[in-house]
Structure formats: structure tokens, C-alpha cells
Write an enzyme that holds these catalytic residues in place. Structure first.
Site, mmCIF file in Angstrom:
data_model
loop_
_atom_site.group_PDB
_atom_site.id
_atom_site.type_symbol
_atom_site.label_atom_id
_atom_site.label_comp_id
_atom_site.label_asym_id
_atom_site.label_seq_id
_atom_site.Cartn_x
_atom_site.Cartn_y
_atom_site.Cartn_z
ATOM 1 N N HIS A 79 13.386 64.928 10.214
ATOM 2 C CA HIS A 79 14.405 65.226 9.793
ATOM 3 C C HIS A 79 16.307 64.591 10.250
ATOM 4 O O HIS A 79 16.899 65.510 10.405
ATOM 5 C CB HIS A 79 14.290 66.651 10.402
ATOM 6 C CG HIS A 79 12.901 66.996 9.342
ATOM 7 N ND1 HIS A 79 11.769 66.713 9.438
ATOM 8 C CD2 HIS A 79 13.540 68.154 7.938
ATOM 9 C CE1 HIS A 79 11.752 67.368 8.399
ATOM 10 N NE2 HIS A 79 12.079 68.361 7.805
ATOM 11 N N MET B 289 8.011 75.158 13.126
ATOM 12 C CA MET B 289 6.397 75.593 13.035
ATOM 13 C C MET B 289 6.741 75.527 11.829
ATOM 14 O O MET B 289 7.199 76.193 11.084
ATOM 15 C CB MET B 289 4.822 75.421 13.657
ATOM 16 C CG MET B 289 5.080 77.514 13.478
ATOM 17 S SD MET B 289 2.954 77.718 14.580
ATOM 18 C CE MET B 289 2.825 78.954 12.967
#
Lengths: 327, 327
Positions: A44, A174
Site C-alpha cells: 500500500h 485487518m
């Protein structure tokens, strides 16, 4: 190949200036990307940056747009992200939730019409650095079949929970799928099987073969039916609170993924009595794990390593980003 | 054997009066137990009642204690449950969170020193009936090994998320373990294997044999490492917000499980613009599941069935509760 944090930050910053960001926003947006790599979340950070630039090119992300408050109700506010850069929008929303929490004990910003927030954990670290306990979550494009279906009707809706701890914050970040598509690809390219079942194969059997899951498009929610329910409720909560789109209304093409709904929730631990002991509470709980790794522990180790040794970058992506052209 | 809701409620109410509850509290406490059976959660209604009485007998539950507010910070309050009955304490805490949310958009009650709340979903239905979106969670005694350990250092910390929907609320009520010990026992006694892996056997292999998991004491968190992190953060959040005990400080004997920490969080959807369309949003999201069952759907079906046909009760437990003696 490794580069220093400063070089990574500067390179990303320059690329953002070229595509139209103003100075301060380019600096912060680049820093959020660079910190993501610094902390080891390589999916990311830099590696995601070309897709971010492409979304700017397509007009999906508006580099100059900032969120505006559309409704304020005491400790709960609704903001419109106006298709601005997802990480800047999210950072500002958590900042506002923190501000509200200092006045009201708890503060909530529900944000609609925003873009992918990149690493969700960033906003957990941000809140924990401010001494707050925080929750935030986002919906996503449809990428996860609910338990009982073979079609991707749910999002994997990442959830972040962060608790401050002077010796190292505890930050859970998560997605509600057992493995992201990025993780599946990584296992496949290393020629490894998944450590636990990760989805169904084309015949509808549970499998540990990453390629089979990529092919079927049927990754598993965590906890099978439980994560399926959790993904649904996180989406409902985000859409209802933000007054924004739900997963089923978001385009399934990753390049067109936009108008997401997100929630930022902060609790001001500093206003509570016995805050001087909050650090002890957090330490005690971590110690009760008897050495089992807590969420965020490895992040901190990687951060230290990467600041010392430089941050690993993919040479091709690095070159590509360096050559970002003026818009 | 089936009994009517009224008979179940009345029998439980009478038993509670015998052990020292005052009228109004006996009525509400009995109703919460009876509604749990009515809704098909048989593990936490009548079948759980004898253990509740035993905890009263032992002084773990104080029938006359009510929560008191110990700190108020705008939309966030800390309450002390003073070891009162867990379901009454939880019900009152959610009521207070709803009240705060009507003033501040969001309201949070963090409750310490409380007892097992029995069916967590009750407080989700309560909030949804009031038109609110709600989250609540509790810590528990240590009953779940974190990923990477064979020892039960975490609680299975049930999490409830509820969204109101006129055609049927969406209510997720899930423990963070894949199967509760109650569920493992039920599969074993039916001679069935678990539908998915539920824990480790004595040799540390993942297994679908319920008895092997009961024996090893190593049930699985949902999503393996992910649920392990989630359980930890829910515990930290509850202990930090409530200023109460964390799982590792709670006695591991189920009869002595007490001084729990819980969080009740409500969002007043009615204060938000376009609330008249909130029902449509919820309907749309449920419809997007293409017939896949949503959390709460089956509850509603069972509720209707049980109200029509009577509520199934275990004859032995039924007799035992009927013969509750004056304290």
C-alpha cells in the site's frame, strides 16, 4: 534496492507536485505513502502509487478536493470527502474525530464520497500517537463472497483498532478476508501454499492453493460465516452513518473504486481518571500474552530496521514513479 | 417440551423473587432470559439460569446492585456495575448510551465490575428497536489461546453490531472464537464433526473433531491470527475505557467469572438527515445479498415459531428452576 526515508518521501512528493497537488498536501500525502513502506506494508506504499496516479489521471481522485462537514450533531459529524485523495481525507477525518473526543470524550466522523485510504493502520497510529483509543473502518468494492454464495457481494472492509502504549502502540489493521488478493499473489509467486485454508477452488472445495482461489474469485471471510456477517455490518454501519454508498453500489473495477464510506471513532483516554495508569494497563495486557506477538509489534521492528538500513523499493516501480510527468 | 413465553417468563420471575430480586428487576431480568430462549439462543436462556442462580448463591452476583456513574465526559461515561446481574447492568448501560446518543449523536457507556451479560445480542436488538445503530462488546474469562500459543490467554470476547431495519433488524452477535465450548459439546453429543476446523488436537494439529478440541483446550480464534488480534484489542479497549479488569485478571473458573469490562456504543440515526431513507439503505444492502441469510434473519424466524408453538425447554432444567428455593 533500498532508499532512505527522506529520498522516498521527496520522490513521491515531487511526483505529486507534478500531478497538481499544492505544496502542503503533496508533502503530507507523500509522507503517508512513505511511512507505509517504512512500516513494511509494501502493498500500500510505493507499489500502490502508480495506481493512485492513474486514478488521478482518470479523474477518480481529485487532488485539490478537501472534505467538508455536512452535518454536525455534538460528538458525531458527517463529512463529504468530495473525491479527494483517500489518505488525506482519512487523516483529516481522524484528526477531527480526535478533536471531538477531546471535547466530548468520544468523537466520530463518518465520511462519504472518499477514495481508498491506502494503509488503514496509518490512522490507528495517528490516534494512538495522540494518546487516544480509536476504531476506524472503510467499505470497499465488492471483492468477497458472503458465506453461502459464490459471488463477491461483500467488501473485505478493513477494520483498524488502535490502543496507545508508550512502549509501542497496539494497532490491529485487518481486512475481513482471510487473505487479500495481494497476499494470494505473493504466496503464488513464491510457489508456496497458504498456511491455512484461504478460499474455495473452482469446484467449490476449500483449498490452500493460492492460485485456485485467485481463479475462482472466492476468497474466504475470516471465521467463515462470522467474518461474512462482520463485513456486512461494517458496510451497513459505514453507509448508514456516512449517508454514503454501500459496497454493492461501488464499481467493481479497482481503477474505478471510489465514493467509499468510512467511519473514524476516537476515545480520549486522557480525559479519563487514572490515565497515568493506562500505560500500565496496556503493558500488563501485552505482558499477559507471554511473548506472543501483539498487533503492531512487528511493524515497529520493521520501522526501526528500515530507518536504519533504508526502505526496500521495487526498482521498476521506483523508476516509473521518478519519471512521473507533469499533467 | 414446549412452554409459552408467558409461562417461561413467569417461572423465571418467580425464581428470581425467591432469591431476593425486587419486583421490577425480577420481571425485567426474567424477561431478558425468556426472550433469549424465545429467540433460539438456548445456551444463554433457561439452560444458563441454574448457573446464574449459583453465582447469586456464591455472592458473585449481587441481586440488588445497580450500576452507578463514576465519570461523565460529554458523550462518554464510565459506570461501575457493582457486581449486579449482568443482563440488567448491560440493558441499563445500553439505555444510557442511547440517551447520550440522542443528545450528542453518539453515546458511549463503558461499564466495569459487571457480570456475564448472557445473550449479548439482546442489547443489539434493544438499540435497533430504538432506531439506533449500535456496537457493544464484553471481555470474558481466559478461554481462547492466542495464535502462537497453546494456553488460553485471551477471552472469546463477544462483539455485537446492530443496524435497525423495519423489515427485520440486522444483528450480528459473535464470539471471537470459531466455536464456543457450548457449540463444541453440541456437535460432539450429536456425533457430528465440525463443519470447518475448530481448533487444535492434543498433538497440535488443526482438527474438525469437537471432542479433540474440548480435550486440548485449544479452540481457534476466527481467522486464526486475525481473530487473535481482534480478541486482544476488544479486551484492551474494554479495560481501558471502563477502567476495569482485563481478561488475564478474571478468574478462569466459569462459576467465579466476574468483574468484567464492557462497552456500549450507540449512534442516533434519527438525528441524521435522510433518516427516512435509512430503512431503504438497510433494505437495499440486505437485498444485495441475493438471498444469502443476514445476521438476525433466522432469529426472527425462530422467534415467530416459538411464539406460535411454544418455546422448547429442557424438562430437567425446567423442573430444577421451578423448584428454586427461598434464600
Amino acid at each position: 534496492m533500498r532508499v532512505s526515508f527522506e529520498e522516498l518521501h521527496e520522490t513521491l512528493r515531487r511526483a505529486l507536485l507534478k500531478v497538481g497537488f499544492e505544496q502542503g498536501r503533496a508533502d503530507l500525502c507523500a509522507r503517508l505513502f512513505a511511512e507505509t513502506d517504512r512500516d513494511g506494508v509494501y502493498t500500500h506504499g510505493l507499489n500502490r502509487f502508480p495506481r493512485f496516479l492513474e486514478q488521478i489521471e482518470r479523474g477518480v481522485v481529485d487532488v485539490n478536493a478537501s472534505p467538508v462537514c455536512v452535518e454536525a450533531h455534538g460528538a458525531l459529524e458527517r463529512w463529504d470527502g468530495r473525491s479527494g485523495p483517500g489518505n488525506l481525507n482519512a487523516r483529516q477525518s481522524m484528526e477531527r474525530a480526535l478533536e471531538l473526543s477531546r471535547r466530548q470524550g468520544v468523537g466520530c466522523v463518518a465520511l462519504r464520497n472518499t477514495n481508498h485510504w491506502m494503509r488503514g493502520g496509518s490512522y490507528g497510529w495517528q490516534a494512538a500517537d495522540a494518546g487516544a483509543l480509536a476504531f476506524c473502518w472503510t467499505n470497499t468494492l465488492p471483492n468477497l463472497p458472503p458465506w453461502g454464495s459464490a459471488r463477491p457481494l461483500l467488501g473485505n472492509n478493513p477494520l483498524v483498532i488502535a490502543a496507545p502504549r508508550p512502549a509501542g502502540h497496539v494497532v490491529l489493521d485487518m481486512a475481513v478476508s482471510q487473505f487479500s488478493y495481494g497476499a494470494l499473489a505473493a504466496y503464488r509467486s513464491r510457489g508456496e501454499r497458504l498456511p491455512v485454508v484461504g478460499g474455495f477452488d473452482a469446484e467449490g472445495r476449500l483449498t490452500q492453493d493460492p492460485a485456485a482461489v485467485e481463479e475462482s474469485g472466492r476468497p474466504l471471510p475470516i471465521g467463515f460465516w462470522k467474518g461474512s456477517g462482520l463485513a456486512l455490518l461494517l458496510d451497513m454501519a459505514a453507509a448508514l452513518l456516512a449517508g454514503g454508498l454501500a459496497t454493492h453500489q461501488i464499481p467493481p473495477d479497482p481503477l474505478e473504486e471510489t465514493r467509499l464510506s468510512q467511519v473514524f471513532l476516537a476515545f480520549d483516554l486522557n480525559s479519563l481518571e487514572g490515565t497515568e495508569t493506562a500505560a500500565h494497563v496496556a503493558d500488563d495486557i501485552v505482558a499477559s500474552l507471554e511473548g506472543v506477538r501483539y498487533p503492531g509489534e512487528r511493524t515497529l521492528q520493521i520501522r526501526l530496521e528500515n530507518m536504519e538500513q533504508g526502505i526496500p523499493v521495487n526498482p521498476e516501480v521506483w523508476e516509473q514513479v521518478k519519471q512521473t510527468r507533469e499533467r
